[in-house]
Design a protein around this motif. Sequence first.
Motif, PDB file in Angstrom:
ATOM      1  N   ALA A 159      32.387   7.942  30.441  1.00  0.00           N
ATOM      2  CA  ALA A 159      31.967   6.755  31.193  1.00  0.00           C
ATOM      3  C   ALA A 159      32.317   6.924  32.666  1.00  0.00           C
ATOM      4  O   ALA A 159      31.516   6.615  33.557  1.00  0.00           O
ATOM      5  CB  ALA A 159      32.637   5.512  30.618  1.00  0.00           C
TER       6      ALA A 159
ATOM      7  N   ARG B  57      30.055   9.495  34.308  1.00  0.00           N
ATOM      8  CA  ARG B  57      28.716   8.950  34.557  1.00  0.00           C
ATOM      9  C   ARG B  57      28.731   8.081  35.804  1.00  0.00           C
ATOM     10  O   ARG B  57      27.797   8.110  36.601  1.00  0.00           O
ATOM     11  CB  ARG B  57      28.245   8.129  33.355  1.00  0.00           C
ATOM     12  N   ARG B  58      29.793   7.293  35.956  1.00  0.00           N
ATOM     13  CA  ARG B  58      29.872   6.439  37.138  1.00  0.00           C
ATOM     14  C   ARG B  58      29.884   7.275  38.415  1.00  0.00           C
ATOM     15  O   ARG B  58      29.355   6.888  39.436  1.00  0.00           O
ATOM     16  CB  ARG B  58      31.126   5.564  37.052  1.00  0.00           C
TER      17      ARG B  58
ATOM     18  N   GLU C 181      24.328   3.140  33.555  1.00  0.00           N
ATOM     19  CA  GLU C 181      23.948   2.493  32.293  1.00  0.00           C
ATOM     20  C   GLU C 181      22.812   3.235  31.593  1.00  0.00           C
ATOM     21  O   GLU C 181      22.637   3.102  30.387  1.00  0.00           O
ATOM     22  CB  GLU C 181      23.483   1.044  32.536  1.00  0.00           C
ATOM     23  N   ARG C 182      21.994   3.936  32.388  1.00  0.00           N
ATOM     24  CA  ARG C 182      20.885   4.719  31.807  1.00  0.00           C
ATOM     25  C   ARG C 182      21.070   6.174  32.190  1.00  0.00           C
ATOM     26  O   ARG C 182      20.362   6.681  33.050  1.00  0.00           O
ATOM     27  CB  ARG C 182      19.532   4.217  32.334  1.00  0.00           C
ATOM     28  N   PRO C 183      22.035   6.866  31.570  1.00  0.00           N
ATOM     29  CA  PRO C 183      22.353   8.230  32.005  1.00  0.00           C
ATOM     30  C   PRO C 183      21.148   9.167  31.920  1.00  0.00           C
ATOM     31  O   PRO C 183      20.357   9.086  30.977  1.00  0.00           O
ATOM     32  CB  PRO C 183      23.460   8.666  31.053  1.00  0.00           C
ATOM     33  N   ARG C 184      21.026  10.015  32.935  1.00  0.00           N
ATOM     34  CA  ARG C 184      19.934  10.999  32.994  1.00  0.00           C
ATOM     35  C   ARG C 184      20.453  12.402  32.726  1.00  0.00           C
ATOM     36  O   ARG C 184      19.750  13.237  32.196  1.00  0.00           O
ATOM     37  CB  ARG C 184      19.279  10.965  34.387  1.00  0.00           C
TER      38      ARG C 184
ATOM     39  N   THR D  46      23.735  10.745  25.659  1.00  0.00           N
ATOM     40  CA  THR D  46      24.422  10.617  24.381  1.00  0.00           C
ATOM     41  C   THR D  46      23.523  11.145  23.270  1.00  0.00           C
ATOM     42  O   THR D  46      22.335  10.852  23.237  1.00  0.00           O
ATOM     43  CB  THR D  46      24.719   9.134  24.110  1.00  0.00           C
ATOM     44  N   GLU D  47      24.106  11.919  22.383  1.00  0.00           N
ATOM     45  CA  GLU D  47      23.419  12.276  21.139  1.00  0.00           C
ATOM     46  C   GLU D  47      24.044  11.362  20.086  1.00  0.00           C
ATOM     47  O   GLU D  47      25.172  11.603  19.655  1.00  0.00           O
ATOM     48  CB  GLU D  47      23.653  13.738  20.779  1.00  0.00           C
ATOM     49  N   PRO D  48      23.351  10.295  19.703  1.00  0.00           N
ATOM     50  CA  PRO D  48      23.992   9.244  18.897  1.00  0.00           C
ATOM     51  C   PRO D  48      24.755   9.769  17.689  1.00  0.00           C
ATOM     52  O   PRO D  48      24.195  10.467  16.853  1.00  0.00           O
ATOM     53  CB  PRO D  48      22.820   8.370  18.452  1.00  0.00           C
TER      54      PRO D  48
ATOM     55  N   TYR E 193      27.313  14.868  22.980  1.00  0.00           N
ATOM     56  CA  TYR E 193      26.593  14.705  24.250  1.00  0.00           C
ATOM     57  C   TYR E 193      25.760  15.935  24.522  1.00  0.00           C
ATOM     58  O   TYR E 193      25.931  16.982  23.907  1.00  0.00           O
ATOM     59  CB  TYR E 193      27.590  14.483  25.393  1.00  0.00           C
TER      60      TYR E 193
END
Lengths: 245, 561
Positions: A215, A218-219, A226-229, A233-235, A239
């Motif tokens: 997290a 990503r920030r 909120e919408r990582p490029r 995530t691989e649910p 990752y």
Amino acid sequence: MNINVSENNGVSHGKLARILVVDDDEAIGKAMHIGLTKTGYIVKWVGNSKQGMELISTWRPDVVILDYEMPEINGLTFCQQVRLWSQTPIIVLSVRSSDEDKIELLSNGADDYLVKPFNMNELIARIQVELRHTAHSAVAQSCDAIFTFGDISINFEQRQVLQKNVEVHLTPNEYEVLKYLATNAGRVVTHQNILRAVWGPQFEDENHYLRVCIAQMRRKLEPEAERPRYIVTEPGIGYRLKINY
Amino acid sequence: MIHIQKIKKSITNELNIFSDYITNTIILQSHKIVNRNNAVWKQIRDAVVYVFVYTLLIALLRWLLRQILPHSTVNISFLYLLGIIWLASTSRQFSSGLMSVLAFLTYDFFFIKPYYLLTIDDPSEWIFLSTFLMISLIITFFASALHKREQYAVDSQMRTAALYDLSQQIAAVHESSTLFPIVTAWICKQFDKEGILACSLWIPTETGDLAIRSIAYSQQNQNPTLAQFDALHYQKNAATSLVSTKQTRMIEQDLSTYFIPLRNQCGILMVSGTPMIEQLLTFVPELDTRQTLPAKQFATICDQIALAIERAALQNEAMHAATLRESERLKDALLGSITHDLRTPITAIQTAASSLTQTDINIDKTSYIILIEKIMGSSRRLENIVANILTISRYEGKAKAAPRSLYPINDVVATALDELDTSGQLQDHRIVIDIAEDPLEAIMDHVAIERVVINLVENAVKYSPPKSKITIKAVSNTESQVIIVQIYDEGVGIPPTELQAIFKKFYRLDQELPWLPEKIAKGTGLGLAACLNIIQEHQGKIWAENLPNNGSVFNFTLPVK
């Protein structure tokens, strides 16, 4: 060396890459055959696992695309058996399998997976990632001093991360996670593998540490956290560092 | 060899058990006889003591009277009679009878001339004495009858209370498996005094065999080896009495075992105990005044058990029928929905594909792309419908639930939106994500919750005009230990009366959507139903609200612990 994926489209070591498709469904098999041939690969499609294994040893494909639900030998056993004598990358296609199944596949020889129904472009991107990885392990790894994706570049020698030529300050753990993702760029990496590599084997199940760390990364790195490029995530699995952006 | 050994072992076991049974019973019985003898002696002793003491008292009184009033002739005979009647009426039948006779003799001996002889001089005293005996005997008889009736009333009241208590317990139970132990334990406790040592219930299984569903032992029966008694030993008798619907009796030494078929062949009640239990079981089919109270009660309880078993079976059947009806209804609705909703995308795909394969028509690049996009869009729509049907049938079929774990809702939202993005569904709307923390975790099956978010966002997109904003919020509520996820839209809203109905299966709001070319929204009525199923399975809540200005918000909660 900068890596641009579209550069070596369908080409491995200066020759056309060979793709073996193992899928008992004729419609899907044929569609893949057409799609991949058009992209510029040499494609062979077989409808049963035994033939598939034979071709891996005789035809020596660069990448194998395997359907998980094969009638005689299932995907997991196939991967385990092939890994006994071959390092050919395997991408597994499956309809709907649980997280545990996917993790088991990934730790038993599969290099990546794709959930059906999938997009042809997505499959091609995965094949290219695998081809690039094979090419790199063939050449010396140390030549990758700088790794670039999107507007971010990582200098491994100086442990420095730049975004639009401005340095991004990452904590040591964040840097290690990014480095681990970058060395496996384009591929799915499981939570356990990252935790083991960065925190150590005793932290294998501490998913929360990794989530907090990701997290924060990503920030710092994503244009829209909120919408990582990049760090997607691989649910339920882990990752993936997306490099074709 | 092993088999034979096993049999041998089981036979020895059985013999052991029965010898234990028998010793136990004999000890109990001899104990009872001693008790009874003791009681008789006590009554005789009491009668003698009472009469003796009372006679002494009267003699003392007469002596005193003589001292105070030496010349009067006081007749104390009525005083004596009064006392004896009072003593007799408070004692039990045997001792009061004895007391009457004793008093008659004592009075004659001590107070009637000639004193200290059992003869009588005055004939009028004869009349008095015989009247004395008659009255005291009659009083004795009435008093003891009253006694008996009173005791009967108390006993009956207690038994009725116990029976009422049991029927209350039975009524509260819906599962027959919990019912059986209650019944057997109750019988053992209640009929302990009547000689029951063990009681068990045999119920026919689906295959038709009899199986012991519960077994209980009375408190007198303290021998633990009895607990291992061999069912096979009794199997044949039980089966016989179930088929013939007649009581079967089995006597081994001092142990009587009865197999009592319950009404409508719904099972067998087996009771074992001392031969005394026979008086419990000689009941005639109709309730009869000649029956003893325990026997009546026993008959009633047998009927109660049968009724309870039948009721449980009927309830099972009713539940099964309801499930069948529901699945039948689901199937009908599904078929209706399939013909209606699955055909539309299939037709679109077929039409587009056939246009593409037509060789005689030259398709320009733009139409080509449009046709391909039609195929892609329709197949995605199909995929979505299939995913929702799968979710509903998975959760309603009570298939084994997917494992749940602490998972960040942030990732679920991102993945769901990526999914919707690739199918081009978000291109006309502005999506805002507002999640309080990263990671904000809750306990979930992330695949199912992703489906919930996809369905809710899809819904928001469908029912709100192009260019409008859709906001996805998530906050944690530390007080109630949940996270709340909210999807806001600026759409047409929901008629207030339909706020709950929209979560029903196949329920569709045919709302007019002015921005659509066909003006009416397309839907299967599966999306929100699937959401409801998933969230309920997660012990969460899901509800819809209208916003004050325009639009609506869909909320759901997920547990954090």
